[in-house]
Design a protein around this motif. Structure first.
Motif, PDB file in Angstrom:
ATOM      1  N   SER A 169     -28.768 -28.185   3.792  1.00  0.00           N
ATOM      2  CA  SER A 169     -30.130 -27.883   3.380  1.00  0.00           C
ATOM      3  C   SER A 169     -31.099 -28.542   4.343  1.00  0.00           C
ATOM      4  O   SER A 169     -30.767 -29.497   5.026  1.00  0.00           O
ATOM      5  CB  SER A 169     -30.374 -28.403   1.958  1.00  0.00           C
ATOM      6  OG  SER A 169     -29.490 -27.809   1.040  1.00  0.00           O
ATOM      7  N   LYS A 211     -35.911 -27.568   0.792  1.00  0.00           N
ATOM      8  CA  LYS A 211     -34.730 -27.571  -0.070  1.00  0.00           C
ATOM      9  C   LYS A 211     -34.344 -28.994  -0.444  1.00  0.00           C
ATOM     10  O   LYS A 211     -33.949 -29.267  -1.587  1.00  0.00           O
ATOM     11  CB  LYS A 211     -33.573 -26.853   0.627  1.00  0.00           C
ATOM     12  CG  LYS A 211     -33.757 -25.354   0.759  1.00  0.00           C
ATOM     13  CD  LYS A 211     -32.512 -24.695   1.347  1.00  0.00           C
ATOM     14  CE  LYS A 211     -32.690 -23.187   1.438  1.00  0.00           C
ATOM     15  NZ  LYS A 211     -31.488 -22.521   2.011  1.00  0.00           N
ATOM     16  N   TRP A 212     -34.433 -29.906   0.513  1.00  0.00           N
ATOM     17  CA  TRP A 212     -34.138 -31.301   0.201  1.00  0.00           C
ATOM     18  C   TRP A 212     -35.110 -31.836  -0.843  1.00  0.00           C
ATOM     19  O   TRP A 212     -34.722 -32.575  -1.753  1.00  0.00           O
ATOM     20  CB  TRP A 212     -34.226 -32.159   1.467  1.00  0.00           C
ATOM     21  CG  TRP A 212     -33.094 -32.029   2.436  1.00  0.00           C
ATOM     22  CD1 TRP A 212     -33.175 -31.676   3.749  1.00  0.00           C
ATOM     23  CD2 TRP A 212     -31.697 -32.298   2.208  1.00  0.00           C
ATOM     24  NE1 TRP A 212     -31.933 -31.698   4.341  1.00  0.00           N
ATOM     25  CE2 TRP A 212     -31.014 -32.084   3.414  1.00  0.00           C
ATOM     26  CE3 TRP A 212     -30.977 -32.705   1.078  1.00  0.00           C
ATOM     27  CZ2 TRP A 212     -29.631 -32.255   3.544  1.00  0.00           C
ATOM     28  CZ3 TRP A 212     -29.595 -32.873   1.197  1.00  0.00           C
ATOM     29  CH2 TRP A 212     -28.941 -32.653   2.411  1.00  0.00           C
ATOM     30  N   ILE A 230     -34.171 -30.642  -4.250  1.00  0.00           N
ATOM     31  CA  ILE A 230     -33.005 -31.374  -4.741  1.00  0.00           C
ATOM     32  C   ILE A 230     -33.433 -32.743  -5.261  1.00  0.00           C
ATOM     33  O   ILE A 230     -32.982 -33.199  -6.325  1.00  0.00           O
ATOM     34  CB  ILE A 230     -31.952 -31.517  -3.621  1.00  0.00           C
ATOM     35  CG1 ILE A 230     -31.357 -30.147  -3.283  1.00  0.00           C
ATOM     36  CG2 ILE A 230     -30.840 -32.485  -4.027  1.00  0.00           C
ATOM     37  CD1 ILE A 230     -30.555 -30.125  -1.990  1.00  0.00           C
ATOM     38  N   ASP A 237     -35.027 -32.565  -8.650  1.00  0.00           N
ATOM     39  CA  ASP A 237     -34.030 -32.402  -9.707  1.00  0.00           C
ATOM     40  C   ASP A 237     -33.395 -33.733 -10.088  1.00  0.00           C
ATOM     41  O   ASP A 237     -33.226 -34.049 -11.269  1.00  0.00           O
ATOM     42  CB  ASP A 237     -32.936 -31.426  -9.264  1.00  0.00           C
ATOM     43  CG  ASP A 237     -33.277 -29.980  -9.585  1.00  0.00           C
ATOM     44  OD1 ASP A 237     -34.263 -29.753 -10.310  1.00  0.00           O
ATOM     45  OD2 ASP A 237     -32.551 -29.086  -9.120  1.00  0.00           O
ATOM     46  N   VAL A 267     -31.110 -37.244  -2.727  1.00  0.00           N
ATOM     47  CA  VAL A 267     -30.883 -35.880  -2.273  1.00  0.00           C
ATOM     48  C   VAL A 267     -29.404 -35.473  -2.310  1.00  0.00           C
ATOM     49  O   VAL A 267     -29.019 -34.458  -1.742  1.00  0.00           O
ATOM     50  CB  VAL A 267     -31.438 -35.667  -0.844  1.00  0.00           C
ATOM     51  CG1 VAL A 267     -32.956 -35.611  -0.866  1.00  0.00           C
ATOM     52  CG2 VAL A 267     -30.957 -36.759   0.105  1.00  0.00           C
ATOM     53  N   GLY A 268     -28.576 -36.256  -2.994  1.00  0.00           N
ATOM     54  CA  GLY A 268     -27.175 -35.849  -3.107  1.00  0.00           C
ATOM     55  C   GLY A 268     -26.292 -36.970  -3.609  1.00  0.00           C
ATOM     56  O   GLY A 268     -26.572 -38.151  -3.378  1.00  0.00           O
ATOM     57  N   ASP A 311     -25.560 -31.560  -5.796  1.00  0.00           N
ATOM     58  CA  ASP A 311     -26.915 -31.784  -6.278  1.00  0.00           C
ATOM     59  C   ASP A 311     -26.873 -32.163  -7.758  1.00  0.00           C
ATOM     60  O   ASP A 311     -25.797 -32.372  -8.328  1.00  0.00           O
ATOM     61  CB  ASP A 311     -27.801 -30.559  -6.020  1.00  0.00           C
ATOM     62  CG  ASP A 311     -27.342 -29.310  -6.780  1.00  0.00           C
ATOM     63  OD1 ASP A 311     -26.506 -29.415  -7.709  1.00  0.00           O
ATOM     64  OD2 ASP A 311     -27.822 -28.204  -6.442  1.00  0.00           O
ATOM     65  N   ARG A 348     -27.345 -30.415 -10.250  1.00  0.00           N
ATOM     66  CA  ARG A 348     -26.899 -29.315 -11.107  1.00  0.00           C
ATOM     67  C   ARG A 348     -25.443 -28.950 -10.822  1.00  0.00           C
ATOM     68  O   ARG A 348     -25.016 -27.826 -11.038  1.00  0.00           O
ATOM     69  CB  ARG A 348     -27.821 -28.106 -10.931  1.00  0.00           C
ATOM     70  CG  ARG A 348     -29.275 -28.427 -11.300  1.00  0.00           C
ATOM     71  CD  ARG A 348     -30.188 -27.227 -11.175  1.00  0.00           C
ATOM     72  NE  ARG A 348     -31.576 -27.586 -11.407  1.00  0.00           N
ATOM     73  CZ  ARG A 348     -32.159 -27.653 -12.611  1.00  0.00           C
ATOM     74  NH1 ARG A 348     -31.458 -27.369 -13.683  1.00  0.00           N
ATOM     75  NH2 ARG A 348     -33.426 -27.990 -12.731  1.00  0.00           N
ATOM     76  N   ARG A 376     -23.786 -28.451  -8.137  1.00  0.00           N
ATOM     77  CA  ARG A 376     -23.484 -27.481  -7.084  1.00  0.00           C
ATOM     78  C   ARG A 376     -23.150 -28.218  -5.794  1.00  0.00           C
ATOM     79  O   ARG A 376     -23.806 -29.203  -5.446  1.00  0.00           O
ATOM     80  CB  ARG A 376     -24.674 -26.539  -6.867  1.00  0.00           C
ATOM     81  CG  ARG A 376     -24.981 -25.658  -8.066  1.00  0.00           C
ATOM     82  CD  ARG A 376     -26.255 -24.862  -7.878  1.00  0.00           C
ATOM     83  NE  ARG A 376     -27.423 -25.727  -7.738  1.00  0.00           N
ATOM     84  CZ  ARG A 376     -28.675 -25.341  -7.981  1.00  0.00           C
ATOM     85  NH1 ARG A 376     -28.903 -24.112  -8.381  1.00  0.00           N
ATOM     86  NH2 ARG A 376     -29.677 -26.173  -7.822  1.00  0.00           N
ATOM     87  N   LEU A 414     -23.301 -29.025  -2.120  1.00  0.00           N
ATOM     88  CA  LEU A 414     -24.213 -28.846  -0.996  1.00  0.00           C
ATOM     89  C   LEU A 414     -23.467 -28.899   0.328  1.00  0.00           C
ATOM     90  O   LEU A 414     -23.877 -28.302   1.311  1.00  0.00           O
ATOM     91  CB  LEU A 414     -25.276 -29.952  -1.004  1.00  0.00           C
ATOM     92  CG  LEU A 414     -26.148 -30.054  -2.245  1.00  0.00           C
ATOM     93  CD1 LEU A 414     -27.019 -31.301  -2.168  1.00  0.00           C
ATOM     94  CD2 LEU A 414     -26.995 -28.803  -2.415  1.00  0.00           C
ATOM     95  N   ASN A 457     -19.869 -22.680  -6.846  1.00  0.00           N
ATOM     96  CA  ASN A 457     -21.315 -22.557  -6.668  1.00  0.00           C
ATOM     97  C   ASN A 457     -21.828 -21.220  -7.184  1.00  0.00           C
ATOM     98  O   ASN A 457     -22.912 -21.137  -7.770  1.00  0.00           O
ATOM     99  CB  ASN A 457     -21.671 -22.704  -5.189  1.00  0.00           C
ATOM    100  CG  ASN A 457     -21.757 -24.154  -4.754  1.00  0.00           C
ATOM    101  OD1 ASN A 457     -21.477 -25.067  -5.530  1.00  0.00           O
ATOM    102  ND2 ASN A 457     -22.126 -24.374  -3.506  1.00  0.00           N
TER     103      ASN A 457
END
Length: 260
Positions: free
Chosen positions: A4, A8-9, A12, A15, A26-27, A62, A64, A66, A68, A193
């Motif tokens: 990403s 996008k970062w 994330i 979230d 970010v992750g 992330d 959720r 998913r 990355l 994903n």
């Protein structure tokens, strides 16, 4: 899975702040041994410290659940220190090619802080990679930081648990070559994903999945990086620690705990 970049970062990070209460994250990163049958003429290359043969799945997710980023195929024996440093993700992080946004102050503050990834104690502490404080005799502020970090980091464990539940191949060792096993793992992550992208369920308590460590085909990795940390990395973690114990960053459960 392309990395990403830019906005996008930031999405994330929003979230993680909203769902996990950890801003500028970010992750969440972790690794698993994917157990395979003993490859012919491979010697000890795939033999890991748990006494089985495996390839390593290093993943970042992330908030959720998913994926990355996934890095698949490292030799089972290389999990001790080499898995992270040799990964495409680590190279991009060192070379500043991930496209991470510029540092941003934590909510309610005015001092810029880097965007970070959260990891467990098997990974190194870096300025943009936060791991928990080690040991049992921790100060209350350090325990609070560890709790906030584990809340965000558990997203990757949930993702592995969902993966192990959805795909039967992880319920036993993969009886295929390492090359085919690598393709199988990548395919299941991509399909994971796709399913997550078409599912409205986001609460892990509503999902049916097994703890990844209970899946015979998926095992925890050992130490994947050096414990030596720079002064900058230590300072970043301390600033997050102070934030989570301040009136601005304090979570509601901390207020209840103090009142009791």
């Amino acid at each position: 899975m392309p990395f990403s970049k830019g906005e996008k970062w930031r999405a994330i990070a929003e979230d993680f702040a909203m769902i996990c209460g950890f801003p500028n994250c970010v992750g969440a990163i972790d690794g698993k041994h994917i157990v395979i049958q003993a490859p012919a003429n491979s010697g000890s290359m795939y033999y890991n410290f748990k006494g089985s043969y495996s390839i390593v799945l290093l993943a970042m997710v992330d908030a959720r659940y998913r994926f990355l980023m996934v890095d698949v195929g490292a030799y089972g024996k290389s999990s001790d220190g080499g898995t992270l440093s040799l990964s495409a993700f680590s190279r991009a992080l060192r070379n500043n090619t991930l496209g991470l946004p510029s540092d941003k102050p934590l909510p309610g503050t005015d001092r810029a802080m880097p965007y970070v990834f959260v990891v467990d104690e098997a990974f190194p502490l870096r300025a943009n990679m936060m791991r928990p404080y080690p040991g049992l005799n921790l100060a209350s502020e350090q325990r609070v930081f560890n709790y906030h970090l584990s809340t965000a980091w558990r997203m990757v464990e949930c993702a592995f648990g969902i993966l192990a539940s959805q795909w039967r191949v992880y319920r036993k060792s993969l009886g295929v070559s390492p090359e085919t096993a690598e393709k199988v793992v990548k395919a299941t992550c991509i399909l994971h994903n796709y399913i997550r992208g078409h599912s409205e369920e986001e609460d892990p308590s509503t999902l049916s999945f097994m703890p990844p460590e209970s899946s015979p085909g998926m095992q925890c990795v050992g130490q994947v990086g050096s414990n030596r940390a720079s002064q900058e990395a230590l300072a970043v973690r301390d600033r997050f620690t102070s934030y989570f114990s301040s009136p601005i960053g304090r979570a509601s459960w901390q207020n209840v705990q103090n009142e009791s």
